[in-house]
Design an enzyme around this catalytic site. Structure first.
Site, PDB file in Angstrom:
ATOM      1  N   GLU A 175       0.839  -1.206   0.000  1.00  0.00           N
ATOM      2  CA  GLU A 175       0.000   0.000   0.000  1.00  0.00           C
ATOM      3  C   GLU A 175       0.872   1.252   0.000  1.00  0.00           C
ATOM      4  OE1 GLU A 175      -3.253  -0.299   2.845  1.00  0.00           O
ATOM      5  OE2 GLU A 175      -4.094  -1.984   1.740  1.00  0.00           O
ATOM      6  N   GLU A 300      -4.804  -8.607  -1.002  1.00  0.00           N
ATOM      7  CA  GLU A 300      -5.657  -8.415   0.195  1.00  0.00           C
ATOM      8  C   GLU A 300      -7.096  -8.271  -0.271  1.00  0.00           C
ATOM      9  OE1 GLU A 300      -4.494  -5.536   3.177  1.00  0.00           O
ATOM     10  OE2 GLU A 300      -2.360  -5.989   2.838  1.00  0.00           O
TER      11      GLU A 300
HETATM   12  O1  AHR Z   1      -5.440  -6.312   6.515  1.00  0.00           O
HETATM   13  C1  AHR Z   1      -5.394  -5.194   7.337  1.00  0.00           C
HETATM   14  C2  AHR Z   1      -4.704  -4.006   6.666  1.00  0.00           C
HETATM   15  O2  AHR Z   1      -5.441  -3.588   5.565  1.00  0.00           O
HETATM   16  C3  AHR Z   1      -3.336  -4.270   6.102  1.00  0.00           C
HETATM   17  O3  AHR Z   1      -2.334  -4.162   7.051  1.00  0.00           O
HETATM   18  C4  AHR Z   1      -3.184  -3.169   5.083  1.00  0.00           C
HETATM   19  O4  AHR Z   1      -2.341  -3.521   4.034  1.00  0.00           O
HETATM   20  C5  AHR Z   1      -4.615  -2.917   4.644  1.00  0.00           C
HETATM   21  O5  AHR Z   1      -4.921  -1.569   4.663  1.00  0.00           O
END
Ligand code: AHR
Length: 492
Positions: A175, A300
């Site tokens: 991110e 994610e």
């Molecule tokens: O999964 C939780 C968080 O969500 C992670 O650390 C981050 O990459 C995302 O914003």
């Protein structure tokens, strides 16, 4: 009851469903690593070098192909040298992203690599770009993968590991547009190229390098990365990684098990946006990379609700209902259908965090409805995605959400069809014409319950799959799906 015509052409194989689409994610966040996966060698909970045996067993059962670690946002403040050597001497730090709790680094590189070996999955290392250095990353790769004589290989041996590990996946920054450094894509693309230049392939280990991709519908991020990721005529990245959480309203997330009908359909409508995201990011990538050399990962994804009452807000602990199971099925069917460009996806997260596979409480462990979906879908891993057409209607009036979600694959003479009925009220009858190969036997596993149902420590098997009936005659499969249900159909 609604009837749906379906058509599967078992001969029309358009892409391999990479096993890694069924991947997972474990961050130093809340009780994911500590208590969830790792309890320490002195724990009365059965463990192998501190890693819970029940967790290893559960992960093996679903053929977990890949596990991402150590973050998330945590990755960009993680310094790998703090997590090696004698545990008593390991540096302690504050986990600034997740509750400000003490991180004692007792779970580090050796422990993670052993976990992956015990599961039989590929490690996916998320490297620190935000607050780390190029040298730090270069040396981590050397530490893990170099087989000869070198300072890092010697250090690894001093710490008890003679042979290097195989490390295929390395994510260079997480991110970068947010917690990983708040960078512009133009700037990050240059930073990425610099860091990746020093990630070397040692001793026969070939790295698959992953750049941070867009957040949701940030088309400009993808466009800019694709414009800038070429280096000397070659692609400097093997993949870019999209993040997308199914959250209709970040200010009013609600609890996992407290929702009404409208919330249910709104959430699944948001989940279904993944299809549009993958289509449009793929279209952008196709313009720069028609050969498909750079993959799209979704490293994610999942649901994100308010934390369970009374739990630490920084720990992101949530329950997991039958609604999450339908969500997972919808998402995995979408990934399967996009298998040409999408080569990995990682559910957030594996244990006790967000849309978890497993929840633990002391020595107890339960499998969530989402876990069972991964179990039902596991035969898709490594299969060839085949053409699967479904006649459809909206799951609920006025919603951009098809009532039926499906995908199909073939592997070793077996056809796997996975389907979900997203409606809360209507039963579906699927009439599926199977073209191509001739199959003679059918078996079905079905997961269905009230959308609010979940497993807890007193009722660990309230939501669990069971055998279900279906008919197969002259290439026509007939199957009834109750409302709010997920099925895996196996044809041989
Ligand atoms: O999964 C939780 C968080 O969500 C992670 O650390 C981050 O990459 C995302 O914003």
């Amino acid at each position: 009851m609604r009837r749906f015509q379906m058509l599967i052409n078992a001969d029309d194989r358009y892409a391999q469903i990479r096993r890694e689409i069924y991947g997972h994610f474990s961050e130093h966040l809340g009780r994911c690593i500590y208590q969830g996966i790792y309890v320490g060698e002195d724990s009365p909970i059965p463990n192998i070098h501190g890693i819970r045996c029940d967790v290893i067993e559960a992960f093996r059962q679903i053929n977990m192909p890949v596990l991402r670690w150590p973050g998330g946002c945590f990755a960009d403040e993680y310094h790998w040298r703090d997590g090696i050597g004698a545990k008593s001497a390991r540096k302690k730090m504050v986990n600034t992203n997740w509750g400000g709790v003490l991180e004692d680094n007792s779970f580090g590189t050796h422990e993670f690599m052993e976990l992956c070996e015990l599961i039989g999955c590929e490690p996916y290392i998320a490297a620190n770009v935000g607050s780390g250095t190029v040298q730090e990353l270069a040396e981590w790769i050397e530490y893990m993968t170099f087989d000869g004589v070198s300072p890092m290989a010697e250090l690894r041996r001093e710490n008890g590991r003679e042979k290097p590990w195989r490390v295929r996946y390395v994510g260079i920054g997480n991110e970068a547009w947010g917690c990983g450094g708040n960078m512009r894509p133009e700037y990050y693309a240059d930073v990425y190229k610099r860091y990746q230049s020093f990630c070397k392939n040692y001793s026969g280990n070939t790295l698959y390098k992953v750049a941070c991709g867009p957040s949701g519908d940030d088309w400009n991020w993808t466009e800019t990365m694709m414009q800038n990721l070429r280096s000397g005529g070659n692609w400097a990245a093997d993949a870019i990684a999209l993040h997308f959480y199914a959250v209709p309203d970040w200010n009013h997330k609600g609890l996992a098990a407290e929702f009404d009908e409208a919330d249910y359909y709104t959430l699944l409508g948001t989940v279904n946006r993944m299809d549009e995201l993958l289509t449009r990011h793929t279209e952008i990538m196709n313009r720069y990379d028609p050969e498909g050399r750079v993959a799209l990962f979704v490293d994610e994804w999942g649901t994100w609700y308010d934390v369970e009452p009374g739990t630490n807000p920084g720990f992101l602990y949530q329950q997991n209902t039958m609604r999450d199971a339908v969500m997972a099925a919808l998402s995995l069917n979408i990934f399967n259908r996009h298998a040409k460009r999408v080569k990995m996806a990682n559910l957030a997260q594996a244990v006790n965090v967000l849309q978890a596979l497993l929840l633990t409480e002391g020595e107890q462990l339960i499998k969530t409805p989402t876990y069972h979906v991964f179990d039902l879908f596991k035969e898709h891993q490594g299969g060839d995605a085949v053409y699967c057409f479904t006649q459809n209607v909206p799951a609920c009036d006025g919603r951009q959400l098809p009532m039926i979600s499906a995908s199909a694959s073939v592997k070793d003479g077996t056809l796997t069809l996975t389907a979900a009925n997203c409606s809360l009220s209507e039963e579906a009858e699927l009439h599926c014409r199977i073209c191509g190969s001739a199959y003679t036997s059918v078996s079905v596993q079905l997961l269905t319950e009230d959308a609010h149902a979940y497993n807890d420590f007193a009722h660990p098997d309230r939501v669990t799959p069971a055998a279900h009936s279906a008919a197969l005659e002259n290439g026509m499969l007939t199957l009834k799906l109750p409302p709010c249900a997920v099925a895996a159909v196996t044809l041989r």
